[in-house]
Scaffold this motif. Structure first.
Motif, short mmCIF file in Angstrom:
data_model
loop_
_atom_site.label_atom_id
_atom_site.label_comp_id
_atom_site.label_asym_id
_atom_site.label_seq_id
_atom_site.Cartn_x
_atom_site.Cartn_y
_atom_site.Cartn_z
N SER A 90 5.72 -4.26 -3.57
CA SER A 90 4.66 -4.69 -2.67
C SER A 90 4.26 -3.55 -1.75
O SER A 90 5.11 -2.96 -1.07
N PRO A 91 2.97 -3.21 -1.68
CA PRO A 91 2.53 -2.16 -0.74
C PRO A 91 2.88 -2.50 0.70
O PRO A 91 3.24 -1.61 1.48
N ASP A 92 2.78 -3.78 1.08
CA ASP A 92 3.14 -4.18 2.45
C ASP A 92 4.61 -3.88 2.74
O ASP A 92 4.96 -3.39 3.82
N ASP A 93 5.47 -4.19 1.75
CA ASP A 93 6.89 -3.94 1.95
C ASP A 93 7.18 -2.44 2.01
O ASP A 93 8.06 -2.00 2.76
N LEU A 94 6.47 -1.65 1.23
CA LEU A 94 6.65 -0.20 1.28
C LEU A 94 6.26 0.35 2.66
O LEU A 94 6.93 1.24 3.20
N ALA A 122 12.39 7.97 -2.21
CA ALA A 122 11.34 7.91 -3.23
C ALA A 122 10.30 6.85 -2.88
O ALA A 122 9.09 7.05 -3.05
N ALA A 123 10.78 5.71 -2.36
CA ALA A 123 9.86 4.64 -1.97
C ALA A 123 8.99 5.06 -0.78
O ALA A 123 7.80 4.75 -0.73
N VAL A 124 9.58 5.79 0.16
CA VAL A 124 8.82 6.24 1.32
C VAL A 124 7.74 7.24 0.92
O VAL A 124 6.64 7.24 1.49
N ALA A 125 8.03 8.08 -0.05
CA ALA A 125 7.00 9.01 -0.53
C ALA A 125 5.79 8.25 -1.05
O ALA A 125 4.64 8.63 -0.79
N ALA A 126 6.05 7.16 -1.78
CA ALA A 126 4.94 6.33 -2.26
C ALA A 126 4.23 5.64 -1.09
O ALA A 126 3.00 5.55 -1.06
N ALA A 127 5.01 5.19 -0.10
CA ALA A 127 4.43 4.51 1.07
C ALA A 127 3.53 5.45 1.85
O ALA A 127 2.48 5.04 2.36
N GLU A 128 3.92 6.71 1.96
CA GLU A 128 3.09 7.68 2.68
C GLU A 128 1.75 7.89 1.97
O GLU A 128 0.72 8.06 2.62
N ILE A 144 0.23 5.55 0.22
CA ILE A 144 -0.53 4.33 0.52
C ILE A 144 -1.12 4.42 1.92
O ILE A 144 -2.29 4.11 2.14
N GLU A 145 -0.30 4.84 2.87
CA GLU A 145 -0.77 4.94 4.26
C GLU A 145 -1.95 5.90 4.37
O GLU A 145 -2.94 5.62 5.05
N LYS A 146 -1.84 7.05 3.72
CA LYS A 146 -2.92 8.04 3.77
C LYS A 146 -4.20 7.48 3.15
O LYS A 146 -5.30 7.65 3.69
N SER A 147 -4.08 6.78 2.03
CA SER A 147 -5.25 6.22 1.37
C SER A 147 -5.91 5.15 2.22
O SER A 147 -7.14 5.11 2.36
N LEU A 148 -5.09 4.26 2.81
CA LEU A 148 -5.65 3.21 3.66
C LEU A 148 -6.31 3.78 4.91
O LEU A 148 -7.36 3.31 5.34
N SER A 149 -5.68 4.82 5.47
CA SER A 149 -6.26 5.44 6.66
C SER A 149 -7.60 6.08 6.35
O SER A 149 -8.56 5.96 7.10
N SER A 150 -7.67 6.77 5.23
CA SER A 150 -8.93 7.40 4.83
C SER A 150 -10.01 6.36 4.60
O SER A 150 -11.17 6.55 4.95
#
Length: 302
Positions: free
Chosen positions: A8-12, A69-75, A77-83
């Protein structure tokens, strides 16, 4: 495509916040949810990932290899959502979100606050929470993105940045200096009332040295707030060892023993590696560095 196979992106993103703040309670506060919800979402993520993403340590929750590894994916997601969210209005601005800063009240008011206000004018989607305390670097995470502390640091897993040197000097109020014969030697200080921090609450050894190296007896006025100490000197209550930038250029203060007493201390910034990768945290640190350079003449005055 079977999206159920993906975490889940929210959980990440919750895991990313845990990695930055280190405590479920701090994450719950930052995300306006509950400790139980954070714990439940991390357990759900562990199940989706097929292993533990966090392990408990004396310093708070730390990432496992799977968690990193999960945090790398979360970062990502965060960058994409922020953009996406900032780009819809006025172009892409990745300096957004909440940054929590813990620092001493002197640094917070005189250095951090003007730096942060200017930064927020450039990046209006950036939110800042500034917490004041004078202490050494926390070995148990306190739920902040950046800690700014005076004195030496033992970083542990945190990354540290030296922000600046600053001078501690002896000062008396102008009225006190007019009414009393000023000390000519360090030994003469024992004859004057002293103003300082509360001994039992002061954690920073470099600041404790400000009085331990002097012959004065127990301080006549003690406060956990440097602003109260400054006002006690201004009110002609005695002599204090104060950061020069707190009183620089103010006519109410007279320097005492200028050729004999001075102590140089450092301000350090520290943050978890995960926080250091946040564009907002990087921007805040850069603003602090820029402000300390701008104030060099006050921090280390001639």
């Amino acid at each position: 495509m079977d999206f159920k196979r993906f975490p889940s992106p929210d959980d990440l993103l919750i895991l990313l916040t845990v990695a930055r703040l280190g405590r479920f309670t701090a994450v719950a506060d930052a995300l306006d949810t509950t400790h139980t919800t954070v714990s439940r979402r991390i357990l759900a993520l562990d199940k989706q990932m097929g292993g533990r993403t966090l392990e408990r340590t004396p310093q708070g929750w730390e990432l496992t290899d799977l968690g990193r590894a999960a945090v790398a994916a979360a970062e990502g997601i965060e960058k994409s959502l922020s953009s996406l969210t900032t780009g819809l209005r006025d172009g892409v601005d990745i300096i957004s979100g909440v940054v929590r800063v813990s620092t001493s009240d002197g640094f917070g008011a005189r250095i951090a606050t003007p730096a942060l206000v200017r930064l927020q004018k450039k990046h209006p989607r950036l939110r800042v929470e500034l917490l004041s305390s004078t202490r050494r670097l926390s070995q148990n995470r306190s739920g902040v993105d950046i800690e700014v502390v005076p004195g030496s640091v033992e970083a542990g897993r945190t990354e540290t940045v030296l922000l600046t040197d600053y001078a501690l000097r002896l000062y008396a109020g102008s009225g006190y200096a007019a009414e009393h014969e000023m000390p000519r030697t360090v030994a003469d200080l024992a004859e004057h009332p002293f103003i300082s921090y509360v001994d039992s609450t002061l954690q920073v050894s470099e600041l404790a040295l400000q009085r331990g190296a002097l012959p004065a007896g127990s301080a006549h006025f003690q406060s956990t707030s440097v602003f109260s100490q400054v006002e006690a000197v201004r009110s002609n209550g005695g002599i204090a060892m104060i950061a020069a930038f707190m009183v620089h250029g103010q006519e109410d203060f007279v320097r005492v023993l200028p050729d004999q007493v001075e102590q140089i201390v450092q301000y350090w910034a520290a943050a978890r590696p995960e926080s250091m990768r946040s564009p907002a945290v990087q921007a805040v640190l850069a603003a602090f560095i820029q402000e300390t350079r701008r104030m060099k003449g006050q921090l280390l005055p001639e």
